[in-house]
Scaffold this motif. Structure first.
Motif, short mmCIF file in Angstrom:
data_model
loop_
_atom_site.label_atom_id
_atom_site.label_comp_id
_atom_site.label_asym_id
_atom_site.label_seq_id
_atom_site.Cartn_x
_atom_site.Cartn_y
_atom_site.Cartn_z
N ARG A 8 0.80 -1.18 0.06
CA ARG A 8 0.00 -0.04 0.15
C ARG A 8 1.08 1.02 -0.01
NH1 ARG A 8 -3.12 4.14 -0.92
NH2 ARG A 8 -4.84 4.59 0.26
N THR A 43 -2.00 -0.04 11.37
CA THR A 43 -3.44 0.54 11.04
C THR A 43 -3.76 0.22 9.80
OG1 THR A 43 -3.30 2.12 12.91
CG2 THR A 43 -4.95 2.46 11.15
N THR A 44 -3.08 0.38 8.79
CA THR A 44 -3.25 0.33 7.36
C THR A 44 -3.62 -1.02 6.97
OG1 THR A 44 -1.84 2.15 6.78
CG2 THR A 44 -2.51 0.46 4.98
N LEU A 46 -5.29 -3.17 9.11
CA LEU A 46 -6.62 -3.17 9.39
C LEU A 46 -7.52 -2.76 8.56
CD1 LEU A 46 -6.32 -3.17 13.42
CD2 LEU A 46 -6.11 -5.26 12.01
N ARG A 47 -7.22 -1.63 8.31
CA ARG A 47 -8.40 -1.09 7.34
C ARG A 47 -8.35 -1.74 6.05
NH1 ARG A 47 -9.84 4.06 8.07
NH2 ARG A 47 -9.90 4.42 5.98
N GLY A 50 -10.72 -4.57 6.99
CA GLY A 50 -11.92 -4.23 7.29
C GLY A 50 -12.82 -3.77 6.04
N LEU A 52 -11.96 -1.02 4.48
CA LEU A 52 -12.17 0.47 4.67
C LEU A 52 -11.05 1.06 3.66
CD1 LEU A 52 -12.47 1.17 8.40
CD2 LEU A 52 -14.39 0.88 6.87
N ASP A 53 -10.14 0.44 3.07
CA ASP A 53 -9.09 0.78 2.31
C ASP A 53 -8.87 -0.29 1.14
OD1 ASP A 53 -6.77 1.79 0.78
OD2 ASP A 53 -5.65 2.20 2.53
N MET A 70 -14.52 -3.29 13.29
CA MET A 70 -13.31 -2.59 13.72
C MET A 70 -13.66 -2.01 15.13
SD MET A 70 -10.63 -1.10 11.42
CE MET A 70 -9.21 -0.29 11.78
N PHE A 72 -11.65 1.07 17.06
CA PHE A 72 -10.57 1.99 16.73
C PHE A 72 -9.79 2.44 18.10
CE2 PHE A 72 -13.69 2.50 13.65
CZ PHE A 72 -12.78 2.61 12.32
N ASP A 146 -7.60 -1.84 16.93
CA ASP A 146 -6.46 -0.94 16.88
C ASP A 146 -6.23 -0.16 17.97
OD1 ASP A 146 -4.46 0.43 15.66
OD2 ASP A 146 -5.69 1.73 14.34
#
Length: 242
Positions: A8, A43-44, A46-47, A50, A52-53, A70, A72, A146
């Protein structure tokens, strides 16, 4: 869950890579802790898991129909909504049973007496219980956490760790828990993965041969930590080996 060659890069400015060619497999029902230096992409990761990214390269293999939730670093409760209504934010439209499940979760997490309270009326530990209940309302297969206890005082954090272990055992979810606290990781995990400095990739995969979580005495946790650091003295800096 399988992660193959995951990368990423953020365009910036300045542009930078958060993750680079990461490979990781996660078995159903694991309690996996993720440890690494700041900026290594925890964190990236996990996102991405999930949903989110989605701007990543590489391959992410998820079981069909997998439900994730998730939690936070901050509880992220809506200050103008009651505790109960904060839970119901994640309910699917037309889910007539959601209110009953939400009340049952508040009872299970010992905050049912605060269903009508607003976030500003709750302690930090109680707010985190609400965030945990909100995540559980969707009956997730995977819990993505997270650093959820990062700003909680030590006694409250210990109570919440025991609660997280209890809920994990009862529901048999797959838990991914990011932390900078090595003692916390050893207390919680069935397995710990350590990431390099950013851009992050896996440098050590460490299964834990310890008694079940909740039965790990502080002396055992300290001994495990000493053993790890003896073989990998710079692991918390993202470097494996001596």
């Amino acid at each position: 869950i399988a992660i193959v060659g995951l990368s990423r890069r953020f365009p910036g400015p300045p542009s930078h890579a958060a993750l680079e060619r990461m490979d990781l497999r996660i078995a159903p029902g694991e309690f996996l802790c993720i440890v690494g230096p700041s900026g290594c992409g925890k964190t990236t990761l996990l996102r991405i898991l999930g949903g989110l990214d989605r701007n990543f390269a590489g391959e992410l293999q998820l079981p069909t129909g997998l439900r994730s939730a998730m939690i936070f670093q901050e509880p992220r409760l809506m200050p103008w909504l009651s505790t109960l209504d904060n839970l119901l934010l994640v309910a699917a439209p037309g889910d007539d049973q959601a209110r009953g499940r939400a009340r049952a979760l508040l009872e299970e997490l010992d905050i049912s007496g605060f269903a009508a309270a607003f976030p500003g009326q709750l302690s930090g530990g109680m707010q985190r219980r609400v965030a945990l209940a909100r995540a559980l309302l969707v009956a997730p297969d995977v819990m993505l956490m997270d650093e959820p206890l990062v700003s909680v005082d030590r006694p409250t954090a210990e109570i919440l760790r025991r609660l997280i272990i209890k809920l994990w055992r009862e529901r048999q979810t797959t838990n991914l828990f990011v932390t900078h606290d090595l003692r916390e990781a050893i207390a919680l995990a069935t397995r710990i993965v350590f990431l390099s400095r950013g851009p992050g990739h896996l440098v050590l995969d460490w299964p834990l041969a310890l008694p079940p979580q909740g039965e790990r005495a502080p002396t055992l946790i300290e001994q495990a930590m000493r053993t790890l650091l003896a073989g990998h003295p710079r692991i918390l800096e993202g470097e494996a080996g001596t």
